[in-house]
Design a protein around this motif. Sequence first.
Motif, PDB file in Angstrom:
ATOM      1  N   LEU A   1      42.379  38.590  37.980  1.00  0.00           N
ATOM      2  CA  LEU A   1      40.813  39.456  38.884  1.00  0.00           C
ATOM      3  C   LEU A   1      41.057  38.736  40.087  1.00  0.00           C
ATOM      4  CD1 LEU A   1      39.050  38.645  35.683  1.00  0.00           C
ATOM      5  CD2 LEU A   1      39.272  40.993  36.550  1.00  0.00           C
TER       6      LEU A   1
ATOM      7  N   GLU B   1      42.728  41.592  42.368  1.00  0.00           N
ATOM      8  CA  GLU B   1      42.139  42.680  42.762  1.00  0.00           C
ATOM      9  C   GLU B   1      41.318  41.954  43.528  1.00  0.00           C
ATOM     10  OE1 GLU B   1      42.081  45.894  40.968  1.00  0.00           O
ATOM     11  OE2 GLU B   1      44.349  45.057  40.271  1.00  0.00           O
ATOM     12  N   ALA B   2      40.867  41.379  42.893  1.00  0.00           N
ATOM     13  CA  ALA B   2      39.407  40.482  44.412  1.00  0.00           C
ATOM     14  C   ALA B   2      39.924  40.516  45.941  1.00  0.00           C
ATOM     15  CB  ALA B   2      38.753  39.733  44.551  1.00  0.00           C
TER      16      ALA B   2
ATOM     17  N   ARG C   1      34.181  42.544  42.067  1.00  0.00           N
ATOM     18  CA  ARG C   1      35.302  41.830  41.222  1.00  0.00           C
ATOM     19  C   ARG C   1      35.116  40.216  41.471  1.00  0.00           C
ATOM     20  NH1 ARG C   1      36.706  46.659  44.148  1.00  0.00           N
ATOM     21  NH2 ARG C   1      37.940  48.061  41.977  1.00  0.00           N
TER      22      ARG C   1
ATOM     23  N   LYS D   1      33.169  38.275  39.082  1.00  0.00           N
ATOM     24  CA  LYS D   1      33.934  38.877  37.267  1.00  0.00           C
ATOM     25  C   LYS D   1      35.264  37.591  37.474  1.00  0.00           C
ATOM     26  CE  LYS D   1      33.052  43.345  36.730  1.00  0.00           C
ATOM     27  NZ  LYS D   1      34.090  44.496  35.805  1.00  0.00           N
TER      28      LYS D   1
END
Length: 421
Positions: free
Chosen positions: A374, A377-378, A386, A389
Amino acid sequence: MKLAVVGGGSTYTPELIDGFSRLRDTLPIEELVLVDPAADRLELVGGLARRIFAKQGHPGRITTTSDVDAGVAGADAVLLQLRVGGQAARNQDETWPLECGCVGQETTGAGGLAKALRTVPVVLDIAERVRRANPDAWIIDFTNPVGIVTRALLQAGHKAVGLCNVAIGFQRRFAKLLDVAPSDVYLEHVGLNHLTWERGVRLGGPDGADLLPRLLAEHGDSLAADLRLPRAVLDRLGVVPSYYLRYFYAHDEVVRELRTKPSRAAEVAEMEKQLLEMYGDPTLDEKPELLSKRGGAFYSEAAVDLAASLLRGGGSPVQVVNTYNNGTLPFLADDAVIEVQARVDTSGAAPLPVSELDPLYAGLIANVTAYEDLALEAALHGGRDRVFKALLAHPLIGQYEYAEALTDQLIAHNREHLAWV
């Protein structure tokens, strides 16, 4: 052979230069380029680097530049050791998470995520420049958080291997306690970057006698003191965790400590001022003793060994590195990045088999890997959701109220480094 060091103006660099000079038979460098946007620091570090080479009789040429494209042009390997935002950003990473009762640290927790968000886009831009200059060049990443940064590089198709000095530090420590050569010590080192355990300490290779029980019995007190964990924890686990595990095993205790003293970044910033003054002394021609307190012990030896194996097949055939999992830990995806013993040669790094892990370690590894998924992804795509999370998934945070507050703090303290804000 040409090597480039991006972040070459770091006060770490003389440690690297000393290793390059001492181990020139292993890695014969003809040209070394130090690349850094901070021209004033770069000149001081570059001057000392040339004096170290000269004193030790190294025939290689050292140049400096603030131009990344010029620095990496024609390089056979590029070492990345940059810190986006410098010690000022690190100081923020180590302080604002404490307001929510969460550990403030530059490679894990909320501070580690902030560093990843600042760093990944910059590293990927540099890597693309390296690829354009020489698609066959290897990238060796020492930039934290190493696991996330290495995965970003590999995912983008770059020839990259991640490097950390934790394993070589343990190897040297155990060798000294056992009174043997470091090369005789084989570690059963497993986990993720900054989330590792030594499950065995074997003499002569993976099939040698395991001396870890002896080390714990005879030196458990000193090992525990180094790790700042109770001796009983090491005895009950029967392993030696990396010192970063203290953030997990004694989180609240660490938070209480951090709230009562200056940040590590503040200490390092003061140390860097002293080091840069020393580096400006034209009579200094060796790395100063103060540098040993800066961190990064044995980094140069690990870097030389890895670069020699990747470029010439001339380093140690097995080394601890960060690379794709590729089925090594069956509970992780193949493209997760793990830190284990690997066979390293000119084709890259291939992890060696790892025996089944106790759920105590496998569970934490899986949890932190989910966070790293995660976090990447951020870093790649941005967005408040994002970031939230990723923070919620981190085992050192894990509560939505904390994740919400930390998201706001992270964005507020890093606006100048986040293109999507």
